[in-house]
Design an enzyme around this catalytic site. Structure first.
Site, PDB file in Angstrom:
ATOM      1  N   SER A 209       0.757  -1.468  -0.105  1.00 24.71           N
ATOM      2  CA  SER A 209      -0.075  -0.267   0.527  1.00 24.71           C
ATOM      3  C   SER A 209       1.256   1.344  -0.190  1.00 24.71           C
ATOM      4  O   SER A 209       0.285   2.420  -0.276  1.00 24.71           O
ATOM      5  CB  SER A 209      -1.289  -0.018   1.297  1.00 24.71           C
ATOM      6  OG  SER A 209      -2.223  -1.311   1.585  1.00 24.71           O
ATOM      7  N   HIS A 256       0.840   4.379   3.946  1.00 29.72           N
ATOM      8  CA  HIS A 256      -0.013   5.206   3.082  1.00 29.72           C
ATOM      9  C   HIS A 256       0.205   6.185   2.608  1.00 29.72           C
ATOM     10  O   HIS A 256       0.186   7.128   2.259  1.00 29.72           O
ATOM     11  CB  HIS A 256      -1.966   4.997   3.689  1.00 29.72           C
ATOM     12  CG  HIS A 256      -2.087   3.768   3.013  1.00 29.72           C
ATOM     13  ND1 HIS A 256      -3.682   3.341   3.423  1.00 29.72           N
ATOM     14  CD2 HIS A 256      -1.698   2.590   3.479  1.00 29.72           C
ATOM     15  CE1 HIS A 256      -3.864   1.749   3.125  1.00 29.72           C
ATOM     16  NE2 HIS A 256      -2.724   1.359   3.336  1.00 29.72           N
TER      17      HIS A 256
END
Length: 305
Positions: A209, A256
């Site tokens: 991610s 993230h």
């Protein structure tokens, strides 16, 4: 006219698509050499061609007065907007990255939890399946990298690999292989470093991610550079960030955020670097991001040890 004449070097640095004058592009048709935007690109055996050349209506390369002795202009290989070389398969690295992630996931399934615990991102923790204290603070810095290729289940890897294909493929074609791969790893490592710095030392983290959010950020910078409509991308990013910060999903938001910031910084350097010393600016910026990654890692290691 005075403004155009005075800024001619800047105006010519990035040509505009001959079919969409409002869109800048660094890609040219391999037959007629006219600049074309991603919407007009048609994959060819080498590089891309414009729609007119594909349908036989485009101008053929000139051969000169002698009728066959002059070299065609195709000798100059087409370049992407970031200065990368156009490849016959513009998604090759994306396919390879997906393959590596899938292969690592199959090993996770075959070997079991001991493999995942050996290579996932963890700061400092005692793991019952492995002897002693494990973690980056113990000198296992490889976890910053290996955690990028591990996943926590079928849904996790399915979502990430679909995102990598949808976002990574077009970005690879736009940047070129070397710059795309650099962006991917810089973003992923930045996400790992921020997770290591902020998350609890015994909290494991894994997944692609961080790198994917870096690709998100770079795609936004590229679309802004080409004057594309950013609203669909922004909406998708907002949805992902809402999911990221929603309690109960167990998502490492640090990865993230770290990946997104690194992707925006590196992506800006990729598509806005001046033609002169372009590679130096692009890779120099990525190197500076990696320096920040190293500093954050050393600071956290000092705290934990």
């Amino acid at each position: 006219m005075d403004h155009v004449a005075s800024s001619a070097p800047d105006a010519r640095s990035v040509p505009v698509c001959y079919r969409h004058p409002d869109r800048e592009t660094g890609v040219r048709c391999t037959r007629c050499e006219r600049p074309i935007c991603p919407e007009c690109m048609v994959s060819a055996s080498v590089g891309f061609q414009c729609p007119e050349c594909v349908h036989g209506g485009g101008p053929a390369p000139s051969g000169g007065a002698g009728g066959g002795t002059a070299r065609p202009m195709a000798a100059a290989r087409p370049r992407t907007i970031a200065g990368g070389t156009m490849a016959a398969d513009p998604r090759l690295l994306t396919k390879i990255l997906i393959g590596i992630n899938l292969a690592a996931f199959l090993v996770q399934l075959a070997v079991g939890e001991s493999f995942t615990q050996r290579f996932e991102l963890v700061g400092r923790a005692y793991t019952p399946l492995l002897p002693g204290i494990q973690g980056i603070a113990e000198g296992q810095y490889f976890r910053l990298l290996t955690a990028m290729f591990l996943h926590g289940g079928y849904v996790h890897i399915l979502f990430n690999m679909l995102s990598l294909w949808w976002i990574g493929g077009p970005l690879e074609a736009a940047l070129g292989r070397a710059r795309y791969l650099t962006l991917y790893f810089v973003s992923g490592l930045a996400g790992s470093a921020l997770t290591y710095l902020i998350a609890a030392p015994n909290q494991p983290s894994l997944g692609a991610s961080g790198a994917l959010f870096g690709l998100f950020g770079a795609t936004g910078v590229l679309m802004r550079r080409l004057n594309y409509d950013l609203r669909p991308l922004v909406a998708l990013l907002v949805v992902n960030l809402i999911i990221t910060f929603t309690p109960g999903f167990g998502i490492a938001w640090e990865a993230h955020v770290g990946g997104l910031v690194a992707g925006v910084v590196a992506g800006y350097a990729m598509v806005h670097a001046p033609r002169r010393n372009r590679a130096l600016v692009q890779y120099g910026t990525c190197a500076l991001v990696l320096v920040v990654v190293a500093v954050l890692t050393l600071v956290r290691t000092g705290q934990l040890t």
